[in-house]
Write an enzyme that holds these catalytic residues in place. Structure first.
Site, PDB file in Angstrom:
ATOM      1  N   ASP A   1      39.595  24.402  37.721  1.00 36.49           N
ATOM      2  CA  ASP A   1      40.789  24.879  38.421  1.00 36.49           C
ATOM      3  C   ASP A   1      41.343  23.751  39.285  1.00 36.49           C
ATOM      4  O   ASP A   1      40.686  23.307  40.222  1.00 36.49           O
ATOM      5  CB  ASP A   1      40.423  26.076  39.294  1.00 36.49           C
ATOM      6  CG  ASP A   1      41.641  26.772  39.888  1.00 36.49           C
ATOM      7  OD1 ASP A   1      42.772  26.269  39.733  1.00 36.49           O
ATOM      8  OD2 ASP A   1      41.448  27.825  40.518  1.00 36.49           O
TER       9      ASP A   1
ATOM     10  N   THR B   1      49.246  30.524  38.366  1.00 40.14           N
ATOM     11  CA  THR B   1      50.181  29.512  38.871  1.00 40.14           C
ATOM     12  C   THR B   1      49.817  28.098  38.421  1.00 40.14           C
ATOM     13  O   THR B   1      50.621  27.178  38.612  1.00 40.14           O
ATOM     14  CB  THR B   1      50.264  29.520  40.417  1.00 40.14           C
ATOM     15  OG1 THR B   1      48.964  29.266  40.950  1.00 40.14           O
ATOM     16  CG2 THR B   1      50.825  30.834  40.935  1.00 40.14           C
ATOM     17  N   CYS B   2      48.635  27.900  37.835  1.00 42.08           N
ATOM     18  CA  CYS B   2      48.212  26.553  37.434  1.00 42.08           C
ATOM     19  C   CYS B   2      47.830  26.482  35.952  1.00 42.08           C
ATOM     20  O   CYS B   2      48.642  26.103  35.120  1.00 42.08           O
ATOM     21  CB  CYS B   2      47.033  26.074  38.285  1.00 42.08           C
ATOM     22  SG  CYS B   2      47.316  26.040  40.050  1.00 42.08           S
ATOM     23  N   ARG B   3      46.605  26.884  35.648  1.00 40.44           N
ATOM     24  CA  ARG B   3      46.069  26.683  34.298  1.00 40.44           C
ATOM     25  C   ARG B   3      46.753  27.527  33.242  1.00 40.44           C
ATOM     26  O   ARG B   3      47.207  26.999  32.215  1.00 40.44           O
ATOM     27  CB  ARG B   3      44.562  26.962  34.271  1.00 40.44           C
ATOM     28  CG  ARG B   3      43.759  25.947  35.043  1.00 40.44           C
ATOM     29  CD  ARG B   3      42.325  26.371  35.234  1.00 40.44           C
ATOM     30  NE  ARG B   3      42.269  27.489  36.189  1.00 40.44           N
ATOM     31  CZ  ARG B   3      41.167  28.096  36.558  1.00 40.44           C
ATOM     32  NH1 ARG B   3      40.013  27.726  36.041  1.00 40.44           N
ATOM     33  NH2 ARG B   3      41.191  29.079  37.435  1.00 40.44           N
TER      34      ARG B   3
ATOM     35  N   CYS C   1      44.163  33.197  33.801  1.00 42.29           N
ATOM     36  CA  CYS C   1      43.398  32.480  34.817  1.00 42.29           C
ATOM     37  C   CYS C   1      43.344  33.348  36.063  1.00 42.29           C
ATOM     38  O   CYS C   1      43.498  34.565  35.980  1.00 42.29           O
ATOM     39  CB  CYS C   1      43.966  31.084  35.076  1.00 42.29           C
ATOM     40  SG  CYS C   1      45.567  31.035  35.901  1.00 42.29           S
TER      41      CYS C   1
END
Length: 157
Positions: A128, A23-25, A19
């Site tokens: 996102d 830090t997320c997906r 991504c």
């Protein structure tokens, strides 16, 4: 299947989720796939513009914890080493896919958006959740979990 390396103990399928900031997906996708404990599969994640060493976002950690998925994540920038390591690179958006294909032309045949790989016909981007509230992260988690289940079916020999 072409995602496998060959015979013997090196028959691992090496999946890399990518991504933007890692830090997320992509860390959620990595944790989800790892939690399925599939034999013969290694999983990593990286970000196109990641700052190396950051933790997953607090909402991503909360959502994973609420779903009893273990995680211990530090972000990493996508490098040639990860691209060469991977048998299959699954990105969260079409722009991630194209950026990788431009920077690593030898990887063109192994880079797909996650949605494209699982057969989605339109809108190949996973939204996102960065900067969003917990329900947005929960929605992204559910979407990733469903897409990863579809990907697993496609990866089975």
């Amino acid at each position: 299947m072409f995602y496998n390396r060959g015979k013997g103990e090196d028959t691992l399928q090496r999946i890399l989720f990518v991504c933007t900031g890692n830090t997320c997906r992509s860390p959620m996708a990595e944790a989800i796939l790892k939690s399925k404990s599939l034999p013969g599969m290694e999983v990593k994640s990286a970000g196109i513009y990641a700052a190396t060493g950051s933790e997953a976002s607090s909402h991503a950690k909360t959502v994973l914890g609420n779903n009893a998925i273990p995680h211990n994540h530090r972000s990493s920038l996508l490098t040639t080493a990860e691209v060469e390591w991977a048998d299959l690179i699954l990105t969260m958006t079409s722009s991630h896919k194209y950026a990788i294909q431009q920077q690593y032309p030898n990887a063109i045949m192994k880079v797909f958006t996650l949605k494209e790989f699982t057969g989605e016909k339109f809108n190949h981007d996973v939204v996102d959740p960065y900067g969003g509230n917990l329900p947005i992260y929960e929605e992204t988690f559910r979407e990733l979990d469903q897409l990863i289940d579809k990907a697993i079916e496609k990866l089975k020999p």
